[in-house]
Design an enzyme around this catalytic site. Sequence first.
Site, mmCIF file in Angstrom:
data_model
loop_
_atom_site.group_PDB
_atom_site.id
_atom_site.type_symbol
_atom_site.label_atom_id
_atom_site.label_comp_id
_atom_site.label_asym_id
_atom_site.label_seq_id
_atom_site.Cartn_x
_atom_site.Cartn_y
_atom_site.Cartn_z
ATOM 1 N N CYS A 1 0.834 -1.201 0.000
ATOM 2 C CA CYS A 1 0.000 0.000 0.000
ATOM 3 C C CYS A 1 0.869 1.250 0.000
ATOM 4 C CB CYS A 1 -0.888 0.046 1.248
ATOM 5 S SG CYS A 1 -1.930 -1.393 1.504
ATOM 6 N N ASP B 1 20.819 37.271 -12.714
ATOM 7 C CA ASP B 1 19.454 37.450 -13.206
ATOM 8 C C ASP B 1 18.878 38.772 -12.693
ATOM 9 O OD1 ASP B 1 17.000 35.704 -14.365
ATOM 10 O OD2 ASP B 1 16.330 36.983 -12.712
#
Length: 501
Positions: free
Chosen positions: A36, A443
């Site tokens: 499971c 950036d």
Amino acid sequence: MNEPLDQEHCYRAVAGRDARFDGWFFTAVHTTGIYCRPSCPARTPLARNVSFFSTAAAAQGAGFRACRRCRPDAAPGSPEWDVRADVVARAMRLIADGEVERSGVPGLAARLGYSERQLHRLVVAELGVGPLALARAQRAQTARLLVETTDLPMADVAFAAGFASVRQFNDTVREVFATTPTELRRGRRGAHGGPPGWLTLRLAARAPYSADEVLFFLGAHAVPGLEEWDGTTFSRVLDLPHGPAVVRLSPAADGGAGVTVRLRLGELRDLAAAVSRCRRMLDLDADPAAVDDVLGADPALAPLVAAAPGRRVPASPDADELAARAVLGQQVSVAGARTLTARVLTAAGTPLAEPVGTLTHAFPRPEALADADLSAVGLPGARHRTVHALATALADGAVALGPGAERAEAERALRAVPGIGPWTAALVGLRGLADPDVWLPGDLALRRSLAALGSSDTDAATRWRPWRSYAVLHLWALAVPSLFTRPATPLTRAPDLPRSA
């Protein structure tokens, strides 16, 4: 080698039905013979009756069957394989992309630069099963998707999923799911049927997940002819191993953490590759709790993380494409990059057999791009030469950016291409290779956000490891809210900054 699973911690997650660990490990219950996901709603088994496995394939190899109630085969993938850079993680990314189905274990080993025996030993030592068993588990999952989401004859499903025979398909489905393909189809649930020629399925994610934001971001960068954004659904052409396909992505219909996917495939055997690339593009396998714990602990980022919990890093389904688009976008705005890329698409892209809405071409592969006449595209001479040099390097293997790429080597090889500097190489790592720990040096949007937060670029370059890519997205959202659906308070009026996002 990665640390073994901690039995006590795993059992604690199972006892708490903690969905955050779905996909991280699987619980095998000896008294029932099933495995499971940790969040399974069934009664919690006694600790002495369970074992834990890092992959579904390992649980299957030990003789356990998938639980019909929690469907562990449909859990989000482990974020471990996106985070790690070692050979086992690279192998897992390639297996998910279908490399074993296309070229076998020898081809997988060759892509990684190892002998078949070495690779098998490394994978078995860590996961308990070899590449063939991992590929078999993926074939079973692909088969289940096709059984439950299409009306294809079972023989077509078997071969599309990669099985060598219908008998092998039937035997594997019975062994893995404890049922027959016919019974699976009879009991299917969720989306199926759909428009003729389209497959419809749902891809799960760990909550929180804002599909609206991820799709909006991708839509803001959409290149005409290749991609399309209608305000709800993001569509694009995928260049898959056996031909182009079209995918339409929209938020899960039930509002849960996930995405509804509609696929029109040229070849059904490309389904596993298409699903893998969509998961990477949408960052579905990330662990938002781990990311937010680290970034939210920083006073500078805490308000941004609180405003957008679980923010993801939208990537590209094709790193070669992203690299070319990064070069085309150098020193121009997002809108300018879209225009240039659309021209390249028309000049060198592969036309679809027939348009699908506004989608007309697949992005050119490196060989086609290297040979293309781009004189009418409007590229500056230096950038034209960089595009050609990059395409040539990708075509001849001097730069390797596939799912199994070694990230540090890929960055080094990219920076050796004339005209590609640190920012462009880092962007390829961030959105092409889906590396969760990339910083973009220089950036402009990041600098604006950092200045507002009282931080420096140098400080940030080492500050938010190992989740710097997610910090980049939070800072982009602060500086360029027009690219996000849930912007934090903007610094200015949503500038379309160059060399950003």
